[in-house]
Design an enzyme around this catalytic site. Structure first.
Site, mmCIF file in Angstrom:
data_model
loop_
_atom_site.group_PDB
_atom_site.id
_atom_site.type_symbol
_atom_site.label_atom_id
_atom_site.label_comp_id
_atom_site.label_asym_id
_atom_site.label_seq_id
_atom_site.Cartn_x
_atom_site.Cartn_y
_atom_site.Cartn_z
ATOM 1 N N GLY A 90 0.297 -7.723 -4.504
ATOM 2 C CA GLY A 90 -1.141 -7.462 -4.610
ATOM 3 C C GLY A 90 -1.784 -6.906 -3.358
ATOM 4 O O GLY A 90 -3.012 -6.751 -3.306
ATOM 5 N N GLY A 102 6.603 -6.579 -4.208
ATOM 6 C CA GLY A 102 5.950 -7.437 -3.211
ATOM 7 C C GLY A 102 6.603 -8.803 -3.095
ATOM 8 O O GLY A 102 7.060 -9.385 -4.085
ATOM 9 N N GLY A 147 -1.512 -3.884 -2.081
ATOM 10 C CA GLY A 147 -1.907 -2.479 -2.159
ATOM 11 C C GLY A 147 -0.785 -1.471 -1.922
ATOM 12 O O GLY A 147 -1.059 -0.323 -1.592
ATOM 13 N N LYS A 148 0.454 -1.863 -2.154
ATOM 14 C CA LYS A 148 1.582 -0.929 -1.937
ATOM 15 C C LYS A 148 1.546 0.200 -2.971
ATOM 16 O O LYS A 148 1.588 1.370 -2.616
ATOM 17 C CB LYS A 148 2.928 -1.686 -2.041
ATOM 18 N N SER A 149 1.462 -0.185 -4.265
ATOM 19 C CA SER A 149 1.448 0.845 -5.315
ATOM 20 C C SER A 149 0.184 1.685 -5.202
ATOM 21 O O SER A 149 0.210 2.891 -5.452
ATOM 22 C CB SER A 149 1.502 0.198 -6.711
ATOM 23 N N TYR A 150 -0.915 1.052 -4.792
ATOM 24 C CA TYR A 150 -2.178 1.781 -4.613
ATOM 25 C C TYR A 150 -1.972 2.861 -3.548
ATOM 26 O O TYR A 150 -2.394 4.004 -3.718
ATOM 27 C CB TYR A 150 -3.265 0.789 -4.187
ATOM 28 N N ASP A 180 8.250 2.425 -3.041
ATOM 29 C CA ASP A 180 7.236 1.395 -3.285
ATOM 30 C C ASP A 180 8.000 0.094 -3.552
ATOM 31 O O ASP A 180 8.543 -0.108 -4.641
ATOM 32 C CB ASP A 180 6.389 1.809 -4.504
HETATM 33 N N1 LIG Z 1 -7.120 0.019 -0.312
HETATM 34 C C1 LIG Z 1 -7.515 -0.422 -1.518
HETATM 35 N N2 LIG Z 1 -8.746 -0.141 -1.950
HETATM 36 C C2 LIG Z 1 -9.164 -0.550 -3.155
HETATM 37 N N3 LIG Z 1 -8.398 -1.261 -4.028
HETATM 38 C C3 LIG Z 1 -7.154 -1.573 -3.652
HETATM 39 C C4 LIG Z 1 -6.648 -1.167 -2.382
HETATM 40 N N4 LIG Z 1 -5.399 -1.606 -2.290
HETATM 41 C C5 LIG Z 1 -5.125 -2.246 -3.445
HETATM 42 N N5 LIG Z 1 -6.171 -2.232 -4.258
HETATM 43 C C6 LIG Z 1 -6.239 -2.835 -5.582
HETATM 44 O O1 LIG Z 1 -5.597 -4.097 -5.504
HETATM 45 C C7 LIG Z 1 -4.812 -4.329 -6.662
HETATM 46 C C8 LIG Z 1 -3.371 -4.608 -6.305
HETATM 47 O O2 LIG Z 1 -2.850 -3.465 -5.708
HETATM 48 P P1 LIG Z 1 -1.364 -2.970 -5.937
HETATM 49 O O3 LIG Z 1 -0.954 -3.118 -7.359
HETATM 50 O O4 LIG Z 1 -1.253 -1.650 -5.334
HETATM 51 O O5 LIG Z 1 -0.578 -4.042 -5.087
HETATM 52 P P2 LIG Z 1 0.979 -4.132 -4.820
HETATM 53 O O6 LIG Z 1 1.135 -4.433 -3.386
HETATM 54 O O7 LIG Z 1 1.645 -2.916 -5.308
HETATM 55 O O8 LIG Z 1 1.380 -5.366 -5.659
HETATM 56 P P3 LIG Z 1 2.785 -5.768 -6.322
HETATM 57 O O9 LIG Z 1 3.741 -5.957 -5.238
HETATM 58 O O10 LIG Z 1 2.509 -6.998 -7.044
HETATM 59 O O11 LIG Z 1 3.141 -4.663 -7.236
HETATM 60 C C9 LIG Z 1 -4.981 -3.130 -7.554
HETATM 61 O O12 LIG Z 1 -5.970 -3.385 -8.503
HETATM 62 C C10 LIG Z 1 -5.452 -2.058 -6.619
HETATM 63 O O13 LIG Z 1 -6.272 -1.103 -7.274
#
Ligand SMILES: Nc1ncnc2c1ncn2[C@@H]1O[C@H](COP(=O)(O)OP(=O)(O)OP(=O)(O)O)[C@@H](O)[C@H]1O
Length: 662
Positions: A129, A287, A131-134, A284
């Site tokens: 959560g 997490g 923000g890696k995929s973001y 990516d």
């Molecule tokens: N810099 C940012 N600005 C706005 N929203 C963000 C940002 N980074 C992440 N988010 C939001 O936070 C949520 C989680 O982000 P994301 O899915 O990218 O996390 P992750 O690290 O890929 O998680 P996981 O490892 O569980 O896949 C999403 O809804 C995403 O839109």
């Protein structure tokens, strides 16, 4: 990463008040370059957490844990820490950083390297959560690194592809590591019928191989060649749609696998005769997660365990790579599929950037601290990236030709030596050495014949050879015949050898000539190149001079045009005042028009005297200047002065430019 509270080092104790990641990212004299590490802080979305911040961006390269509340139990897993601690990285993107900022800072430089022929990697790491995929993919209306890179690659190709002799080929593959197995997301998306709803049993996993020629590769992975940014992005979307995602308490759409996009760029320069090949890995990672927080159960729990396990392996590899005595340390790349696949990106032939995605609020403080410590370690990894370009084909071809010629020359040399030995052996057997002079052979023949004749005469006289036993005539004759045959045979062999030697000498001469020609050609080419470079330099200089000249001419023309305009308007005003059409002023006006229209056709002799009115340039005495020329003889000047105008008179002599008389 956290595995039930254990950090990447396998210990739960960290003591330093300040973590300075030390080594700067730069390529040292041995071509080693450190992994670049950047931090991206995720903005706090829940309003109630806004005032409960654990970590802040102090400046462009520092993140700090202010850690205001130091009372035991106040922090989540970091109790007893010193009041503040800071970490330094290559760059820190604060909570208000945009996707544009991240792209500009991370991807632009990475693409420069990729296009130069370096393998490159961007890895997003952090807790679930964060923000890696973001950062890597981003939402459709605010795209992350990968979609932007897809388009930028083809924009760059468009700019770089200056001639038909340069070709670029781009291809893509998309893999995921799920439950420690490698799957082909592109292959599955193309062949959807094989797994309409994915279950591990129905999916076919792939095997990772390592070879000294091809490095690390995944057997049977689908690779698609693409011809523009949209096609490339379409492939990415196809793969992404196949990726394993689930909802957890920490992330509504949590990636349950590590995603690895590999873009390959092949540049073929037919003019240079070179080929350049580079891979760009965009990763990516899944997490890290505390299952107590995500409340994962069943399949999701199994996924979490495998994710944490493979991230532990990643941590172990990084630890081993950053040990002081690296030579003796075993690097456990083979402990997980992830580390096997990323072998080159970590400590190998790649320029690597690691993005640490971090949550800022207190409830995630322990995980963020662990992530930053992981990054500190990773920053010390030294990679050895090289430009993956084959040497010039042309040079190789010439080298091959020279090697071939040298080999042939050696063969001939060997044969000559062999023949020389044969000749020596023949001489040693008391057989006369071959002589190119046939006279010698004839003399030899004559001698032998004479011997034969004398023997025959002795035989016919019935006598016996002095000091010799009696030999029958037939025996003697047959011996002589044998000797004759031997001589004839020897002569034939010698002739043969002489022919061969002559042919060999000719061949050697040809080879030497060829070699000299190649060397001469190389010199010519070098000279031509030097001349062309000189010409180019001269042309550039000439261009600069010409540009200056043109600018000067423009300036002169502009001034002239302005002057003429002023004069025209003045003349027009005066013409209005004047009565009748046939005045000197009208004539002057006409003259100016002529000047304006055909300046190059000005003929001083044909113009003679002509007068124009212009701005006043009175002398200090108040009188009008004559400039050393004749005064205006007509009444027009006087009338003009009365009317309040100054009169400029130009006289053009046959050999001079017009001069102005005020
Ligand atoms: N810099 C940012 N600005 C706005 N929203 C963000 C940002 N980074 C992440 N988010 C939001 O936070 C949520 C989680 O982000 P994301 O899915 O990218 O996390 P992750 O690290 O890929 O998680 P996981 O490892 O569980 O896949 C999403 O809804 C995403 O839109």
């Amino acid at each position: 990463m956290m595995v039930d509270g254990t950090n990447v080092n396998g210990s739960s104790k960290e003591v330093s008040a300040e973590e300075d990641c030390g080594a700067d990212e730069s390529t040292d004299s041995r071509g080693n370059n450190n992994v670049k590490v950047m931090v991206r802080l995720k903005p706090i979305d829940a309003p109630e957490k806004q005032y409960n911040v654990a970590v802040v961006a102090l400046d462009e390269s520092t993140v700090e844990f202010p850690n205001n509340d130091t009372s035991p139990g106040s922090t989540n897993g970091v109790q007893g820490e010193s009041p503040s601690r800071s970490f330094h990285f290559d760059y820190v993107f604060g909570t208000n950083s945009t996707q544009d900022d991240v792209y500009d800072f991370v991807a632009e430089e990475m693409l420069d390297q990729f296009f130069t022929g370096y393998n490159s990697t961007i890895l997003a790491y952090g807790q679930t959560g964060s923000g890696k995929s973001y950062t890597m993919f981003g939402p459709i209306d605010n795209r992350g690194l990968i979609p932007r890179i897809c388009h930028e690659i083809f924009e760059r190709i468009g700019l770089l592809k200056s001639s038909a002799d340069i070709e670029y080929v781009v291809s893509v593959s998309f893999l995921e590591i799920y439950l420690e197995k490698v799957y082909d997301l592109l292959g599955e998306s193309i062949n959807k019928s094989a797994s309409p709803k994915k279950t591990s049993e129905k999916r076919t996993s792939l095997t990772i191989h390592e070879s000294s020629t091809f490095g690390v590769y995944v057997q049977s992975a689908t690779v698609i060649s693409v011809s523009d940014g949209d096609e490339l992005l379409h492939c990415i979307h196809l793969g992404e749609s196949q990726r394993c995602k689930s909802s957890t308490d920490m992330n509504f759409e949590s990636s349950r696998s590590h995603a690895i996009v590999k873009i390959n760029l092949l540049k073929r320069d037919n003019l240079e005769g070179s080929i350049q090949k580079s891979d760009l890995f965009l990763v990516d990672l899944a997490g890290s997660e505390k299952v107590s927080k995500t409340n994962a159960v069943g399949a999701t729990l199994e996924e979490a365990k495998k994710i944490n396990l493979s991230l532990s392996s990643l941590g172990n590899v990084i630890n081993a790579l950053t040990q002081k005595d690296k030579k003796r340390t075993h690097i456990p790349y083979r402990d997980s599929q992830l580390t096997r696949l990323l072998r080159d990106s970590l400590g190998g032939n790649s320029k690597t950037t690691l993005i640490l995605n971090c949550a800022c609020d207190k409830s995630n403080e322990a995980e963020t601290l662990t992530t930053l410590r992981f990054g500190s370690r990773a920053k010390q990894i030294e990679n050895k990236a090289i430009v993956n370009r084959s040497d010039l084909f042309l040079k190789k071809k010439l080298e091959r030709q020279i090697a071939l010629l040298e080999k042939r020359e050696q063969e001939y040399q060997n044969r000559i030596t062999l023949l020389e030995h044969e000749v020596l052996a023949l001489r040693a057997n008391n057989i006369r050495a071959p002589s190119p002079d046939t006279e010698d052979i004839e003399t030899e023949n004559t001698k032998l014949k004479a011997q034969m004749d004398s023997l025959k005469s002795i035989l016919s006289s019935g006598g016996s050879l002095e000091g010799e036993q009696h030999i029958s005539t037939d025996d003697l004759l047959s011996k002589l015949m044998e000797k004759c045959e031997l001589v004839v045979d020897l002569q034939a062999r010698l002739d043969d050898q002489l022919d061969k030697e002559t042919a060999l000498k000719r061949m050697m001469d040809d080879l030497r000539l060829l070699e000299a020609q190649v060397i001469e050609k190389n010199h010519d080419l070098a000279e031509q190149l030097a001349i062309l470079q000189l010409d180019n330099l001269n042309l550039t200089n000439e261009n600069v001079t010409l540009s200056k000249d043109i600018a000067t001419v423009h300036r002169i023309l502009k001034t002239r045009a302005e002057r003429i305009q002023v004069l025209e308007s003045t003349v027009r005003e005066l013409s209005d005042i004047r009565l009748g059409n046939e005045s000197p002023l009208s004539a002057a006006f006409e003259a100016i028009k002529e000047v304006n229209e055909v300046p190059s056709a000005l003929s001083p002799t044909s113009l003679g005297w002509w007068g124009v009115f212009g701005p006043s340039r009175r002398s200090s005495t108040g009188s009008l200047h004559s400039g050393g020329l004749a005064k205006i003889p007509s009444n027009e000047a006087r009338r003009s002065r009365k009317a309040g105008f100054n009169l400029n008179v130009l006289k053009v002599s046959s050999s001079e430019e017009p001069e102005t008389i005020d």
